[in-house]
Every structure is written in structure tokens, then in C-alpha cells.
Design an enzyme around this catalytic site. Structure first.
Site, PDB file in Angstrom:
ATOM      1  N   THR A  11       8.901   4.350   1.519  1.00  0.00           N
ATOM      2  CA  THR A  11       8.569   4.917   0.597  1.00  0.00           C
ATOM      3  C   THR A  11       7.120   4.946   2.294  1.00  0.00           C
ATOM      4  O   THR A  11       7.884   4.625   3.330  1.00  0.00           O
ATOM      5  CB  THR A  11       7.511   3.298   0.173  1.00  0.00           C
ATOM      6  OG1 THR A  11       8.373   2.750  -0.465  1.00  0.00           O
ATOM      7  CG2 THR A  11       6.150   3.887  -0.598  1.00  0.00           C
ATOM      8  N   SER A  70       4.680  -1.979  -6.586  1.00  0.00           N
ATOM      9  CA  SER A  70       3.492  -2.684  -5.689  1.00  0.00           C
ATOM     10  C   SER A  70       2.162  -1.588  -4.313  1.00  0.00           C
ATOM     11  O   SER A  70       1.775  -2.065  -3.809  1.00  0.00           O
ATOM     12  CB  SER A  70       4.485  -3.266  -4.041  1.00  0.00           C
ATOM     13  OG  SER A  70       4.652  -4.442  -5.382  1.00  0.00           O
TER      14      SER A  70
HETATM   15  N1  GLY Z   1       9.339   1.537  -5.194  1.00  0.00           N
HETATM   16  C1  GLY Z   1       8.274   0.231  -4.361  1.00  0.00           C
HETATM   17  C2  GLY Z   1       7.140  -0.059  -5.144  1.00  0.00           C
HETATM   18  O1  GLY Z   1       6.565   1.251  -6.155  1.00  0.00           O
HETATM   19  O2  GLY Z   1       6.508  -0.883  -4.579  1.00  0.00           O
END
Ligand code: GLY
Length: 550
Positions: free
Chosen positions: A360, A432
Site C-alpha cells: 500500500t 483500513s
Molecule cells: N488492503 C489494505 C486495506 O485496504 O486496508
């Protein structure tokens, strides 16, 4: 005289516009792309498109065209605030049975690797939406740096190669992935130039045709054929029906500061409101480190419990958001916190070393007009599903693992959930991701980070540090701790606490797990509205990052 005094006070109170712009992102080339677009007359939102698209090229292990993102924007001219939700959606043919083994237990291989783990991407539509509704420049201009870099190539850094090594076995399963990321089936050596001409063509198509360039026509057919022939279930209709959603962010007051963060399908804003509402009842700055940590952990524990119980996709499930974010509710939770004793979480499964780290990607931007943009985007785990459909040049996400595929069973981040976060055709998995604005009378901070389930607690710690007067340079570097209700453990970066402080927390009943690994890759910018001074900083944990004021 009184009138003069009033006028002077009014003039003194007027915010000083930034004299420059600030961008912090996970890669120097992405930060440069943002400034390139600002230099062409773009605003923070054009820069956000440029940074996001360039990250898709230079940091494909973390985010990309095959994934999704949440983008928090504040427009200076009228104060308009919005969250652009470009989160991925479940395909219509989703079946929970596909994620279970023959023994009925969760089959992690299907939820994090390969075609069944991939949800319908939202990132392309998000970039098209932001450019069309908030930018000043044509998409062709804001995507130009990413297209140029994808074609010319760049030399990936050590983190890229190390993370490639972590996912090599999955990438090697798929010819399109092996051809793009491996050299003769092996992780490339340092000095390798990574080029992605297919991705350049995809970005050009999006620049020319908007959504139709990705969600329709030849590329859509290639994607659907590629996913289906690898064993997945996407259809052309899944792509054609993908829609960006504009949502009101979660906004609340914390001791005179206005906090603005992501609303569902992210759990970030609700959890931050719940934690900070609880903590607003304490004089945190008067407490010693151990008691301050204890109270923060108890707030984290309660917010993550509610995350598991109540949150999901707002288009599919009703959620008691007003209650969860209310001061009354927080007061009730606060009353359940013992000042010196940990509250055991209800269930105590064995400690799970859940996935964390730098997959991320988050970027933060303030432009000269005072527009704010915070984007957190992802393909979920490192290199997402590992599946690159030949001819496309980008990896598909493995966001299906963010659904509660099996009620009560932890996902890759150790997070549990119930049917509110069950996959439904077209629904968005709970996230998250927490792009956040921290707005005080004099100072504004824009921040966020990757890190799976730990994103929200890192952002909480970042908000409190900013309010305490820390600069972005300081707050991105702070050692971190995290609690997520289950497992009932405080995860602690080495060095965050002294041995005596850890002992004291344990004496209160906390289980502390000190980790050698550090987590997160926070990118933060700030604006002092009394001086116009900007700061930009990228987390020292991520060597490729770059925070620049120019
Ligand atoms: N894929 C991690 C999130 O969206 O929290």
C-alpha cells in the site's frame, strides 16, 4: 480605536497562503511527477493524479492501476471536502466456497494469490474522476510523467527487489507476471532497468478515452479473458459497471482540532473518531509514557473490536456510524477503562504475526492555493495477487482478502469480521486506509501510511504527535506501537519503549510483543497558516520516499 484593533486582529488572523507547494510520497519519481504537473499550471488534485499514476509505475508492489484507493480532498476556494472512493469491488460471480479448502477451512492461497483473489480495480476510475471533477489539466498532461517513466524505465531500489523476492514464487506461476518482473525466472539483480511499455499503453488509453479506455473495449476483453483463463470469474459487465463513489469524509473535533479522515468502506475515520473521542477525556500530555500508552491501547482495543463487529460497505450494510463516532458512546467506553489495568479482549487466539509493512502507498500534497490532497492506494499485499494478465503491464490486486471471507477467521492482517464485511456482488471490502487531515487554528497536517491493519493506529499516533507540535519530519520517524483487539497483544517496534516501560505495561496486564521489524511508510506534509511555511517528510523506514517543499 476599537475598530482599528478589530481590523488589525482580523488581518493578523487571516491565513498566510503557502508560498510554495509540498509533496511527500513513497518514491522520488512520484514526488517529482507531482511537481512537474504543478509546474504546468496544475493544482494539488492534478498533482495527486500524477503522483498516484507514477507510483503505479515505480512502486507496483504497493499500488497500481490493477488496485484501488481512497483519496481525501479539500478545495481551498470553497472548503469543499470529499472522499473519492475508488476501492475495488467484488465480481458478480463471487462465491465464498471458492475461498474454502476441501475441509471447509479458509484456503489462504485463493484469497491472497491469483485470479480469485483479485477484485475489480477502482484506481483507473479514481484518477479519471479526480482529473475531471477537481483538476485543472487534461488527464493527458497529468498522466504524462507516469507514461514516460513506464516506457523509458527506471532502476528499482533494494526494497523493490527484496519485495519481488518475497513474492517470486507466486509471480513465477503466471507467464505475464514472470515476463514483466523476473529475468529468466529469477529476481533481477541491482542495476536492472524495469520498463513497462504495456502499462504505458494502458495509461495512454486512459488518458485518451477516460474510463472507456480501461473498463471497456480491447483492454477489458483482455483482462476478462486473462483472469478467466487463469481460473477467475470476472465478466465484462463487472468492469463496465464499476463506479467511483463520492462520500462525505468522517469529520470530528478533538480538543479544538478538526480531524477529517476516510469514511466507510474504510474503517479508518470511524476508528480514529472512536479512539480520539475516548482519549479526549484524558490529559494525555500530563501522563507518563506508560499510562499514556495504556490508555491509547485501551482505545485501540475498543475501536478495533467495533471495526470487526459493525463496519462494512455503506452501499450494502447499515452501520451505526453516528453512534460509534459520538462523544456519549466514547464516554461509555472510557468508563470501562481501568486506569492501571488492561481489559482482556474477549477471545484470545494465539499470537498471529499478521502481515504488515510497506505494501500500500500513501501520498500527501498541499499546493500554493492551500488545496489539500491525501491519497492512500493499494493492491493489498505486496505485488497483490501476483497475476499480470499478458499484455497489460500491471499486477492485479488481492483485495478479496480484505473481506471477511469466513466469519470470525482472521485475514492476512489478523483482522476478523462478520457478515457486514462479507463479499457480495459489487460490494467493497472493508479497508483500513486512512488518508487524514488534521486542521488546527494555525497548523494543518496531511498524513497517512500503508501498513494493513496497523494503518489506523499509526495515523492515530501521527495525529497526536502533530497536535503535540511535532513536524512531519519528526512524526514520520517516531517508533510505533499497535493493538487491534485480536490478537490481544501490543505490537511494539524495537526501541519504542524502555525495558522498564515494557515491564510496567506487562504489570498492568498487557502482553507486549517487541518486533525486530519496523512497519509503515508514512508520508506527511504540513502548512503553518500564520507564516505560510510548509514541511514535507517521508518515513525513514522507506528509503525511496521523498518529501519536498518547492
Ligand atoms: N488492503 C489494505 C486495506 O485496504 O486496508
Amino acid at each position: 480605536m476599537w475598530l482599528l484593533g478589530f481590523l488589525v486582529a482580523s488581518v493578523a488572523a487571516a491565513p498566510v497562503k503557502p508560498q510554495q507547494a509540498a509533496i511527500a510520497s513513497a518514491h522520488v519519481l512520484a514526488t517529482q511527477a507531482g511537481f512537474e504537473v504543478l509546474g504546468k499550471g496544475g493544482n494539488a488534485f492534478d498533482a495527486a493524479v500524477a503522483v498516484a499514476a507514477t507510483l503505479a509505475v515505480v512502486e507496483p508492489q504497493s499500488s497500481g492501476i490493477g488496485g484501488g484507493g481512497l483519496f481525501l480532498l479539500q478545495r481551498a476556494s470553497d472548503g469543499h471536502e470529499v472522499m473519492v472512493d475508488a476501492r475495488e469491488t467484488a465480481p458478480a460471480a463471487v462465491r465464498v466456497a471458492d475461498y474454502l479448502g476441501a475441509d471447509g477451512r479458509p484456503d489462504r492461497n485463493h484469497s491472497i494469490n491469483g485470479p480469485l483473489s483479485a477484485a475489480i480495480p477502482g484506481e483507473p476510475a479514481g484518477l479519471v474522476w479526480i482529473a475531471a471533477h477537481y483538476g485543472k489539466l487534461p488527464l493527458k498532461t497529468s498522466l504524462a510523467p507516469a507514461i514516460r517513466i513506464a516506457r523509458a524505465g527506471f532502476k528499482p531500489d533494494r526494497r523493490f527487489l527484496d519485495e519481488l523476492a518475497m513474492r517470486k514464487d507466486v509471480l513465477a506461476r503466471y507467464p505475464g507476471s514472470a515476463a514483466l518482473y523476473l529475468v529468466n525466472g529469477q529476481v533481477p539483480k541491482p542495476g536492472w532497468t524495469f520498463r513497462s511499455p504495456d502499462l504505458a499503453r494502458v495509461l495512454e488509453r486512459i488518458a485518451e478515452q477516460g474510463n472507456a479506455g480501461f473498463y471497456g473495449g480491447e483492454l477489458a476483453r483482455t483482462l476478462v479473458d486473462g483472469v478467466r483463463s487463469a481460473g477467475g470469474n470476472w465478466t465484462l459487465a463487472d468492469l463496465e459497471h464499476y463506479e467511483v463513489k463520492e462520500r462525505a469524509p468522517i469529520a470530528f473535533d478533538y480538543r479544538g482540532w478538526r480531524i477529517v479522515s476516510a469514511s466507510p468502506p474504510s474503517s479508518g475515520g470511524v476508528a480514529l473518531a472512536e479512539m480520539l473521542n475516548i482519549l479526549s477525556g484524558y490529559e494525555l500530555d500530563r501522563l507518563d509514557t506508560v499510562h499514556r500508552t495504556h490508555l491509547m491501547v485501551e482505545a485501540m482495543r475498543r475501536a478495533y473490536r467495533d471495526r470487526a463487529e459493525y463496519l462494512g460497505d455503506p452501499d450494502f450494510v447499515a452501520m451505526p456510524i453516528a453512534r460509534l463516532t459520538s462523544l456519549d458512546y466514547a464516554a461509555g467506553l472510557r468508563a470501562s477503562i481501568h486506569p492501571d489495568k488492561a481489559t482482556p479482549s474477549e477471545l484470545l487466539p494465539p499470537y498471529l504475526d499478521a502481515a504488515q509493512g510497506s505494501h500500500t502507498s500513501h501520498f500527501s500534497i498541499i499546493d500554493r492555493d492551500g488545496n489539500l490532497a491525501a491519497g492512500t492506494q493499494t493492491v493489498n499485499l505486496i505485488f497483490g495477487s501476483g497475476l499480470v494478465v499478458p499484455g497489460t503491464g500491471f499486477v492485479l490486486n488481492d483485495e478479496m482478502d480484505d473481506f471477511a471471507l469466513v466469519v470470525g477467521k482472521p485475514n492476512a492482517f489478523g483482522l476478523v469480521g462478520n457478515e457486514r464485511n462479507a463479499p457480495r456482488p459489487g460490494s467493497r471490502p472493508l479497508s483500513s486506509m486512512s488518508p487524514t487531515f488534521v486542521i488546527g487554528p494555525d497548523r494543518i497536517g496531511v498524513l497517512g501510511t500503508p501498513g494493513g491493519s496497523r494503518i489506523i493506529t499509526m495515523v492515530l499516533e501521527g495525529i497526536l504527535a502533530f497536535i503535540d507540535g511535532q513536524t512531519p519530519e519528526q512524526l514520520v520517524a517516531n517508533p510505533r506501537f499497535h493493538h487491534q483487539y485480536l490478537p490481544d497483544v501490543i505490537a511494539v517496534e524495537k526501541g519504542a519503549f524502555t525495558p522498564a516501560q515494557i515491564k510496567a505495561l506487562e504489570a498492568m496486564g498487557h502482553q507486549v510483543h517487541e518486533s525486530d521489524r519496523r512497519w509503515g511508510f508514512m508520508n506527511a506534509v504540513s502548512w503553518d497558516r500564520t507564516t505560510g511555511k510548509l514541511h514535507a517528510a517521508s518515513d525513514p523506514r522507506g528509503a525511496s520516499g521523498s518529501g519536498v517543499v518547492r
